[in-house]
Design an enzyme around this catalytic site. Structure first.
Site, PDB file in Angstrom:
ATOM      1  N   ARG A  68      41.525  45.596  -3.736  1.00  0.00           N
ATOM      2  CA  ARG A  68      43.075  45.201  -2.815  1.00  0.00           C
ATOM      3  C   ARG A  68      42.912  46.264  -1.877  1.00  0.00           C
ATOM      4  O   ARG A  68      42.021  48.024  -2.000  1.00  0.00           O
ATOM      5  CB  ARG A  68      44.191  45.873  -4.030  1.00  0.00           C
ATOM      6  CG  ARG A  68      45.389  45.888  -3.392  1.00  0.00           C
ATOM      7  CD  ARG A  68      46.810  46.762  -4.348  1.00  0.00           C
ATOM      8  NE  ARG A  68      47.535  46.810  -3.835  1.00  0.00           N
ATOM      9  CZ  ARG A  68      48.478  47.586  -3.507  1.00  0.00           C
ATOM     10  NH1 ARG A  68      47.968  48.648  -4.479  1.00  0.00           N
ATOM     11  NH2 ARG A  68      49.064  48.195  -3.193  1.00  0.00           N
ATOM     12  N   HIS A 113      51.727  48.653   3.711  1.00  0.00           N
ATOM     13  CA  HIS A 113      51.058  50.752   3.134  1.00  0.00           C
ATOM     14  C   HIS A 113      51.964  50.937   3.400  1.00  0.00           C
ATOM     15  O   HIS A 113      50.878  52.061   3.899  1.00  0.00           O
ATOM     16  CB  HIS A 113      49.543  50.530   2.053  1.00  0.00           C
ATOM     17  CG  HIS A 113      50.001  51.350   0.953  1.00  0.00           C
ATOM     18  ND1 HIS A 113      48.818  50.624   0.184  1.00  0.00           N
ATOM     19  CD2 HIS A 113      50.191  52.002   0.640  1.00  0.00           C
ATOM     20  CE1 HIS A 113      48.739  51.481  -1.008  1.00  0.00           C
ATOM     21  NE2 HIS A 113      49.593  52.099  -0.597  1.00  0.00           N
ATOM     22  N   GLU A 158      55.748  49.491  -3.108  1.00  0.00           N
ATOM     23  CA  GLU A 158      56.504  50.887  -3.158  1.00  0.00           C
ATOM     24  C   GLU A 158      57.559  50.937  -2.695  1.00  0.00           C
ATOM     25  O   GLU A 158      57.284  52.163  -1.894  1.00  0.00           O
ATOM     26  CB  GLU A 158      55.757  52.542  -3.669  1.00  0.00           C
ATOM     27  CG  GLU A 158      54.702  51.321  -4.656  1.00  0.00           C
ATOM     28  CD  GLU A 158      53.982  53.318  -5.267  1.00  0.00           C
ATOM     29  OE1 GLU A 158      53.855  54.222  -4.505  1.00  0.00           O
ATOM     30  OE2 GLU A 158      53.018  52.220  -6.547  1.00  0.00           O
ATOM     31  N   ASN A 299      52.520  49.117  -9.653  1.00  0.00           N
ATOM     32  CA  ASN A 299      51.598  50.596  -9.782  1.00  0.00           C
ATOM     33  C   ASN A 299      51.824  51.870 -11.291  1.00  0.00           C
ATOM     34  O   ASN A 299      53.400  51.335 -10.934  1.00  0.00           O
ATOM     35  CB  ASN A 299      52.031  51.116  -8.485  1.00  0.00           C
ATOM     36  CG  ASN A 299      50.981  50.587  -7.893  1.00  0.00           C
ATOM     37  OD1 ASN A 299      50.891  49.556  -7.278  1.00  0.00           O
ATOM     38  ND2 ASN A 299      50.906  50.879  -5.641  1.00  0.00           N
ATOM     39  N   TYR A 301      51.055  55.455 -12.991  1.00  0.00           N
ATOM     40  CA  TYR A 301      50.839  56.528 -13.609  1.00  0.00           C
ATOM     41  C   TYR A 301      50.646  57.264 -14.545  1.00  0.00           C
ATOM     42  O   TYR A 301      49.663  58.128 -15.053  1.00  0.00           O
ATOM     43  CB  TYR A 301      49.921  57.102 -12.096  1.00  0.00           C
ATOM     44  CG  TYR A 301      49.342  56.676 -10.420  1.00  0.00           C
ATOM     45  CD1 TYR A 301      47.968  56.918 -10.636  1.00  0.00           C
ATOM     46  CD2 TYR A 301      50.536  55.280 -10.259  1.00  0.00           C
ATOM     47  CE1 TYR A 301      47.696  56.523  -9.396  1.00  0.00           C
ATOM     48  CE2 TYR A 301      49.685  55.412  -8.697  1.00  0.00           C
ATOM     49  CZ  TYR A 301      48.922  54.994  -8.780  1.00  0.00           C
ATOM     50  OH  TYR A 301      47.540  55.069  -7.555  1.00  0.00           O
ATOM     51  N   GLU A 369      47.435  49.009  -9.104  1.00  0.00           N
ATOM     52  CA  GLU A 369      46.973  50.589  -9.399  1.00  0.00           C
ATOM     53  C   GLU A 369      47.262  50.728 -10.683  1.00  0.00           C
ATOM     54  O   GLU A 369      48.688  51.175 -11.240  1.00  0.00           O
ATOM     55  CB  GLU A 369      48.097  51.401  -8.163  1.00  0.00           C
ATOM     56  CG  GLU A 369      47.717  51.076  -6.706  1.00  0.00           C
ATOM     57  CD  GLU A 369      48.603  51.687  -5.526  1.00  0.00           C
ATOM     58  OE1 GLU A 369      48.713  53.792  -6.551  1.00  0.00           O
ATOM     59  OE2 GLU A 369      48.578  51.976  -4.797  1.00  0.00           O
TER      60      GLU A 369
HETATM   61  C1  NOJ Z   1      50.457  55.315  -5.024  1.00  0.00           C
HETATM   62  C2  NOJ Z   1      50.186  54.603  -3.349  1.00  0.00           C
HETATM   63  O1  NOJ Z   1      50.465  53.417  -3.296  1.00  0.00           O
HETATM   64  C3  NOJ Z   1      49.375  55.291  -2.628  1.00  0.00           C
HETATM   65  O2  NOJ Z   1      49.395  55.456  -1.048  1.00  0.00           O
HETATM   66  C4  NOJ Z   1      49.027  56.835  -2.903  1.00  0.00           C
HETATM   67  O3  NOJ Z   1      47.753  57.509  -2.902  1.00  0.00           O
HETATM   68  C5  NOJ Z   1      48.751  56.880  -5.337  1.00  0.00           C
HETATM   69  N1  NOJ Z   1      50.496  56.314  -5.401  1.00  0.00           N
HETATM   70  C6  NOJ Z   1      48.535  58.223  -5.546  1.00  0.00           C
HETATM   71  O4  NOJ Z   1      49.086  59.139  -5.283  1.00  0.00           O
END
Ligand code: NOJ
Length: 496
Positions: A68, A113, A158, A299, A301, A369
């Site tokens: 990606r 992006h 995002e 995405n 985290y 992500e």
């Molecule tokens: C989301 C973003 O899409 C990416 O650009 C960023 O580096 C990562 N998260 C980590 O923060």
């Protein structure tokens, strides 16, 4: 399908090479250098503009089947609009795409992006509805030039993070601080622009047979206790920061979440406004946006607990989305911490995916992500290994629970420019030496662990590779081949 992810401004460099125009990030790092933690820029970054073949080699080493990456809008359209297409920009991505395909790797291409051409930013950027045309025209150029080979398009990365950092907190380009108005306008135009790009594909390029999706960021949110107020706060968190972008596309009603509509309308009225700061969509717009994503690109985290109580009184700026939502969040202190906002709670991914499956009618998901960022360099990234194993395990649990998950991309293939934190925060499976003109990339322990998971389809907690032992399979083959050669020559020598 396993993969790895990056984005153009974060890795490419070549900021003024090959006919590229300025993005709003090129503008930010030149006009406001102190804003970046280490006063760095993406001017060279990991230099992938020149080293893309090495990038593909790394993907090959990992054994992934997806890469990606994103396309830099001003590299393709230096002036933002579609009336001039930069041939060198097109050539760069043709080379990258062809190199990937030659190596059996499927490109997942992010159209946007966060690299808005600076002159479009100056004309209003995401705050004007004109961007719906600009973005659609740009997407069409990409479909036309690359769509014969690219079958997975990700329109916009995002929306929440982009609008919150760029137009509310003023922490990312274009550094606008308008948490009560621009934050919502940005989201609204992103939804309309995404839908435009989707319809252009379906109306004009359906013969290419690909799919188009939006990339949504979502943390897992949980109530801080079993009180009604915590539960309500959690629902509001979901409505403001996830549902605002997901519901218009993925829900049956195709509109903003009712909670979001009601809360912003009430706060706006209390502030003496005659209309809500969250402008309603017309029925026509609702119909235009609804159903415009062939899958969810997610995405994810981290996770958080959500609460609402009197301690929040007077803590928020007015007007702001924080005040509209009126809630607080915190992580569990026992969760392993990376960067300031990143706390590892692997079950969060499972819970989120099951929640989405129930809420959005069994949608298809690619995790585009997931990864661990911290402030340490070096090859022994035990924390990242722990994170990766935990989250992939959680993904397996979600598959067992019947969630339709098709793929997973680790963020990131390599260290890169982490926006306002510059190069201080590292996410790479591969370490990049930014002091070295060659931007040498070296696999970390996490890269070796990920590679083994991909190869064996097993998460083996006892697998403990040494990233310092440079005896990976390629060099092992070289050593074995030369040993064989020596033996053979010795044998040949005995014959004569
Ligand atoms: C989301 C973003 O899409 C990416 O650009 C960023 O580096 C990562 N998260 C980590 O923060």
């Amino acid at each position: 399908m396993f993969g790895a992810a990056t984005s153009s401004y974060q890795i490419e460099g070549g900021w003024n090479e090959g006919g590229k125009g300025w993005s709003m990030w090129d503008h930010l790092v030149r006009t406001d250098p102190d804003h970046i933690a280490d006063r760095s820029t993406g001017d060279i970054a990991a230099n992938s503009y020149h080293l893309y073949k090495r990038d593909v080699e790394m993907l090959k080493e990992l054994g992934v089947s997806i890469y990606r990456f994103s396309i830099s809008w001003p590299r393709i359209l230096p002036f933002g609009r579609h009336d001039y297409v930069n041939p060198e920009g097109v050539a760069y991505y043709n080379n990258l795409i062809n190199e990937l395909l030659a190596n059996g790797i499927t490109p997942f291409v992010t159209i946007y992006h966060w690299e808005l051409p600076q002159n479009l930013n100056e004309l209003g950027g995401w705050l004007t509805e004109d961007i719906v045309d600009w973005f659609g025209d740009y997407a069409r150029v990409l479909y036309r030039n690359f769509g014969d080979r690219v079958k997975h398009w990700l329109t916009i990365n995002e929306p929440y993070i982009h609008c919150n950092h760029g137009y509310s907190r003023g922490n990312h380009a274009p550094r606008i601080r308008s948490p009560g108005i621009a934050f919502y306008e940005c989201g609204r135009h992103i939804l309309l622009a995404h839908a435009r790009a989707y319809h252009i594909y379906k109306n004009e390029f359906a013969f290419q047979g690909g799919q188009v999706a939006i990339v949504i960021s979502s943390d897992m949110s949980m109530p801080s206790d079993d009180s009604q107020s915590s539960y309500e706060a959690m629902e509001d968190y979901r409505a403001f920061y996830v549902g605002q972008y997901m519901d218009p596309i993925f829900s049956a009603t195709g509109n903003y979440p009712q909670r979001l509509i009601d809360r912003v309308a009430r706060a706006s009225a209390n502030q003496g406004l005659s209309e809500s700061r969250l402008r309603p969509f017309t029925q026509e717009q609702i119909n235009y946006i609804r159903g415009t994503s062939d899958f969810l690109a997610l995405n994810h985290y981290t996770s958080k607990f959500v609460y609402r109580n009197d301690s929040l009184n007077g803590t928020f700026e007015v007007p702001s989305h924080q005040d509209d939502a009126y809630l607080g969040t915190y992580p569990d202190p026992s969760w392993m911490q990376g960067g300031t906002w990143l706390f590892a709670y692997p079950p969060g991914l499972y819970k989120l995916l099951v929640h989405f499956k129930e809420k959005y009618n069994n949608l298809t998901v690619y995790v585009t992500e997931n990864g661990f960022g911290n402030y340490t360099t070096g090859l022994d990234d035990e924390n990242r290994v722990t994170y990766l194993r935990g989250y992939i395990n959680s993904l397996l649990d979600a598959i067992d629970a019947g969630v339709d998950i098709r793929g997973y991309c680790a963020w990131s293939l390599m260290d890169n420019f982490e926006w306002a934190t510059g190069y201080t925060m590292r996410f790479g499976l591969y370490q990049v030496d930014f002091d070295d003109a060659n931007r040498t990339r070296t696999p970390r322990k996490s890269a070796l662990v990920y590679k083994e998971i991909i190869r064996s389809r097993v998460i083996d907690p006892t697998y403990n590779p040494d990233p310092h032992a440079r005896d990976d399979s390629n060099s092992a083959i070289v050593v074995k081949t030369s040993a064989l050669f020596i033996l053979l020559s010795a044998f040949v020598n005995t014959l004569f």
